[in-house]
Design a protein around this motif. Structure first.
Motif, PDB file in Angstrom:
ATOM      1  N   ALA A 112       0.825  -1.203   0.000  1.00  0.00           N
ATOM      2  CA  ALA A 112       0.000   0.000   0.000  1.00  0.00           C
ATOM      3  C   ALA A 112       0.864   1.260   0.000  1.00  0.00           C
ATOM      4  N   VAL A 113       1.991   1.219   0.710  1.00  0.00           N
ATOM      5  CA  VAL A 113       2.904   2.369   0.711  1.00  0.00           C
ATOM      6  C   VAL A 113       3.493   2.576  -0.683  1.00  0.00           C
ATOM      7  N   LEU A 114       3.899   1.492  -1.316  1.00  0.00           N
ATOM      8  CA  LEU A 114       4.464   1.594  -2.669  1.00  0.00           C
ATOM      9  C   LEU A 114       3.443   2.214  -3.619  1.00  0.00           C
ATOM     10  N   SER A 115       2.201   1.813  -3.457  1.00  0.00           N
ATOM     11  CA  SER A 115       1.156   2.353  -4.313  1.00  0.00           C
ATOM     12  C   SER A 115       0.913   3.835  -4.016  1.00  0.00           C
ATOM     13  N   ALA A 116       0.866   4.182  -2.723  1.00  0.00           N
ATOM     14  CA  ALA A 116       0.587   5.575  -2.346  1.00  0.00           C
ATOM     15  C   ALA A 116       1.690   6.516  -2.799  1.00  0.00           C
ATOM     16  N   LEU A 117       2.928   6.025  -2.833  1.00  0.00           N
ATOM     17  CA  LEU A 117       4.045   6.871  -3.271  1.00  0.00           C
ATOM     18  C   LEU A 117       4.273   6.745  -4.775  1.00  0.00           C
ATOM     19  N   ASP A 118       3.333   6.087  -5.463  1.00  0.00           N
ATOM     20  CA  ASP A 118       3.417   5.948  -6.917  1.00  0.00           C
ATOM     21  C   ASP A 118       4.714   5.263  -7.316  1.00  0.00           C
ATOM     22  N   ALA A 119       5.139   4.324  -6.482  1.00  0.00           N
ATOM     23  CA  ALA A 119       6.412   3.643  -6.740  1.00  0.00           C
ATOM     24  C   ALA A 119       6.220   2.393  -7.585  1.00  0.00           C
ATOM     25  N   THR A 120       4.984   1.878  -7.665  1.00  0.00           N
ATOM     26  CA  THR A 120       4.805   0.601  -8.369  1.00  0.00           C
ATOM     27  C   THR A 120       5.157   0.658  -9.850  1.00  0.00           C
ATOM     28  N   PRO A 121       4.976   1.822 -10.554  1.00  0.00           N
ATOM     29  CA  PRO A 121       5.389   1.799 -11.965  1.00  0.00           C
ATOM     30  C   PRO A 121       6.905   1.749 -12.131  1.00  0.00           C
ATOM     31  N   ARG A 122       7.633   1.966 -11.079  1.00  0.00           N
ATOM     32  CA  ARG A 122       9.081   1.936 -11.156  1.00  0.00           C
ATOM     33  C   ARG A 122       9.564   0.525 -10.835  1.00  0.00           C
ATOM     34  N   THR A 123      10.775   0.266 -11.181  1.00  0.00           N
ATOM     35  CA  THR A 123      11.310  -1.067 -10.975  1.00  0.00           C
ATOM     36  C   THR A 123      12.342  -1.031  -9.865  1.00  0.00           C
ATOM     37  N   ALA A 124      12.090  -1.830  -8.858  1.00  0.00           N
ATOM     38  CA  ALA A 124      12.992  -1.813  -7.707  1.00  0.00           C
ATOM     39  C   ALA A 124      12.805  -3.074  -6.895  1.00  0.00           C
ATOM     40  N   GLY A 125      13.709  -3.299  -5.978  1.00  0.00           N
ATOM     41  CA  GLY A 125      13.545  -4.357  -5.005  1.00  0.00           C
ATOM     42  C   GLY A 125      13.455  -3.760  -3.617  1.00  0.00           C
ATOM     43  N   VAL A 126      12.524  -4.252  -2.806  1.00  0.00           N
ATOM     44  CA  VAL A 126      12.392  -3.809  -1.417  1.00  0.00           C
ATOM     45  C   VAL A 126      12.788  -4.977  -0.518  1.00  0.00           C
ATOM     46  N   GLU A 127      13.841  -4.794   0.265  1.00  0.00           N
ATOM     47  CA  GLU A 127      14.311  -5.839   1.175  1.00  0.00           C
ATOM     48  C   GLU A 127      13.987  -5.422   2.599  1.00  0.00           C
ATOM     49  N   VAL A 128      13.208  -6.243   3.298  1.00  0.00           N
ATOM     50  CA  VAL A 128      12.840  -5.984   4.693  1.00  0.00           C
ATOM     51  C   VAL A 128      13.569  -7.008   5.549  1.00  0.00           C
ATOM     52  N   GLU A 129      14.383  -6.555   6.497  1.00  0.00           N
ATOM     53  CA  GLU A 129      15.128  -7.491   7.333  1.00  0.00           C
ATOM     54  C   GLU A 129      14.892  -7.199   8.801  1.00  0.00           C
ATOM     55  N   THR A 130      14.643  -8.245   9.569  1.00  0.00           N
ATOM     56  CA  THR A 130      14.436  -8.069  11.002  1.00  0.00           C
ATOM     57  C   THR A 130      14.781  -9.350  11.755  1.00  0.00           C
ATOM     58  N   ASP A 131      15.251  -9.188  12.967  1.00  0.00           N
ATOM     59  CA  ASP A 131      15.447 -10.317  13.869  1.00  0.00           C
ATOM     60  C   ASP A 131      14.275 -10.460  14.834  1.00  0.00           C
ATOM     61  N   LEU A 132      13.305  -9.550  14.761  1.00  0.00           N
ATOM     62  CA  LEU A 132      12.151  -9.616  15.665  1.00  0.00           C
ATOM     63  C   LEU A 132      11.193 -10.716  15.218  1.00  0.00           C
ATOM     64  N   GLY A 147       9.467   2.104   7.116  1.00  0.00           N
ATOM     65  CA  GLY A 147      10.799   2.034   6.515  1.00  0.00           C
ATOM     66  C   GLY A 147      10.739   2.084   5.001  1.00  0.00           C
ATOM     67  N   THR A 148       9.720   1.428   4.438  1.00  0.00           N
ATOM     68  CA  THR A 148       9.546   1.482   2.982  1.00  0.00           C
ATOM     69  C   THR A 148       9.235   2.911   2.537  1.00  0.00           C
ATOM     70  N   ALA A 149       8.381   3.597   3.282  1.00  0.00           N
ATOM     71  CA  ALA A 149       8.042   4.978   2.920  1.00  0.00           C
ATOM     72  C   ALA A 149       9.294   5.858   2.917  1.00  0.00           C
ATOM     73  N   LEU A 150      10.117   5.753   3.958  1.00  0.00           N
ATOM     74  CA  LEU A 150      11.330   6.571   4.038  1.00  0.00           C
ATOM     75  C   LEU A 150      12.314   6.220   2.922  1.00  0.00           C
ATOM     76  N   ALA A 151      12.522   4.921   2.699  1.00  0.00           N
ATOM     77  CA  ALA A 151      13.543   4.517   1.729  1.00  0.00           C
ATOM     78  C   ALA A 151      13.092   4.778   0.293  1.00  0.00           C
TER      79      ALA A 151
END
Lengths: 323, 323
Positions: A112-132, A147-151
């Motif tokens: 939903a964040v990618l869509s709201a920031l109009d990022a989906t038409p662009r090509t990228a990889g989103v890596e989410v990493e956590t030990d939690l 974190g996705t919104a900021l990055a």
């Protein structure tokens, strides 16, 4: 005085003199020059009241919790770098791969964040990493969204302000039903008190001024969506009482005590957590249940002293930030 | 993922298991067990408009600036420790010694914070330490006030919330005439945009989401009180224009550009700073004047590239905090 206890400020070796450029010192260090990265602290809620609203920016929760130094790191790698996972042959309409700890993942608030920031038409990889632990009340979904919104804003120069990015992530989390108050708390850090629900411009926050070591043990998941879909009137009344108590005495000890009372009054206390809280109390410590998960947190070495083998972290005094 | 690039999280060696106790790991490390300590980032304002008000919580400034990793550390040592500087024979009515970088100092906003928190009847020492230039637009007085509020609240268990402590420090700074907006900006960290003036509950903040290396050179002091005591209508009109420009495009580059324009339009640009800004520009960099001081700041290595020998720091992504 510099707030850098390690003495390894990467700025002194920053080899990128470009004016206005996002700092790449850390990225250079890790060999991923083209990525934008953000860190978002974990967040454990001690008590809350639910405040749904037709406007998702107004919707949210009142309550309080603790931001944790253990958190979530999100990296966005634009496709013109070498780092993009290969998508040849894919029929996925979205050109953005989202991965959680290296595995393909479908994290609804991140999409939903990618869509709201109009990022989906662009090509990228989103890596989410956590030990939690995921789904156990540590705010991983909210952290992934924020974190996705900021990055993404950084990687694609979207030109949004911090408040706008927090609002985008808050709305994504509320609409996905995965949380009501983690995002605004994670944006602030420390021991956030959610005085009024909602995104920046709607809600308001205060904080308990304290720091220290935190231990936690998670016994598994508790569905946020299932709890929030039930009648929450009794739960919310207990949450409002706890908030009033904490605002009268904004200290760590009162946060833990009012959280314990909330878990009982709201009928959310599960047996493993109740037993752990009692054992920590017997050992002279203070613990509470993390909402919403089968999770117990304790101050200092409360869980170790009670015989558990907990994960150890600290109160994280800073909010979400670009790395 | 832990937000601790040094890998030296002191929590793992925290030897103090007391429940609810303020964490003493850092204090133990430095051998000052009885002290409460706070760090507050420096803050350089790029542009502002002044908004005086009879209610000092409503008074303040709009504008924007940059929080710096170089900042101010405040330690409060209660008298029952060994660390209190000897006061035998003193006729000073205040039982609290305030020192700035080891020398006895009279910092008006710090004294006001001590009074507001009812700390003056208690006996303690307040140590303020900073490597920043004093009086040159780095927000040292605001940082000293806010750090004192946080550390005194912790040392004497005053039971105030974070917002209350920020408000106490903001009021102290406004009433001393030493600043209008540094305290709220230093409480937030990052690149704070002061949208509405005043303390928490009155003002409101946003932020530019960015990070990076900052260089600065200070050529000396510029009196905040003298500038603020003059007619500030023209200055404030220029500040409001700059704020509008930045809110339309909340990026670092626009912050620097609108700050340069503000310094010219407000008639505050001094020759040494104007020359430095031009030389940085000639070298392909971006710089601006720090308000209110004879100070120039630049992104990345802008001042080094222009032939200066600057101090080097970073944008500090976190706000003021207990250590």
């Amino acid at each position: 005085m510099t707030d850098d206890p390690s003495g390894t400020d990467p700025s002194t070796t920053d080899a990128d003199p470009r004016v206005g450029a996002v700092d790449r010192a850390s990225a250079v260090d890790s060999g991923t020059d083209a990525s934008s990265r953000a860190f978002v602290p974990g967040h454990v809620t001690g008590f809350f009241s639910a405040h749904p609203d037709e406007n998702p920016r107004s919707a949210g929760s009142r309550g309080a919790g603790i931001a944790l130094a253990e958190g979530v790191e999100v990296s966005v790698v634009p496709a013109d770098g070498d780092e993009l996972p290969s998508r040849s042959g894919s029929t996925d309409p979205s050109p953005i791969d989202v991965r959680l700890n290296g595995e393909g993942a479908d994290i609804e608030p991140v999409e939903a964040v990618l869509s709201a920031l109009d990022a989906t038409p662009r090509t990228a990889g989103v890596e989410v990493e956590t030990d939690l632990p995921v789904g156990a009340g540590f705010g991983v979904s909210g952290a992934a969204a924020l974190g996705t919104a900021l990055a993404v804003n950084d990687a694609f120069a979207c030109g949004r302000s911090e408040n706008e990015l927090v609002a985008v992530a808050h709305v994504a989390e509320v609409e996905a039903g995965t949380g009501l108050g983690d995002v605004v708390a994670q944006a602030r850090g420390g021991i956030p008190i959610r005085i009024e629900p909602g995104a920046p411009g709607y809600g308001s926050l205060d904080g308990v001024p304290a720091t220290g070591r935190i231990e936690y043990v998670s016994f598994g998941e508790l569905s946020t969506a299932a709890v929030l879909s039930e009648d929450t009137a009794g739960l919310s009344a207990a949450g409002e009482r706890a908030l009033s108590t904490l605002r009268d005495d904004p200290t760590l000890s009162t946060l833990l005590a009012s959280s314990r009372r909330f878990a009982r009054e709201a009928g959310l206390l599960v047996p493993e957590v109740a037993e752990a809280i009692d054992l920590v109390d017997d050992a002279g410590g203070e613990a509470a249940m993390g909402m919403l998960g089968r999770t117990v947190i304790a101050l200092g070495d409360g869980l170790s002293a009670a015989g558990y083998d907990p994960d150890v972290t600290r109160i994280h005094q800073a909010g979400a930030r670009l790395l």
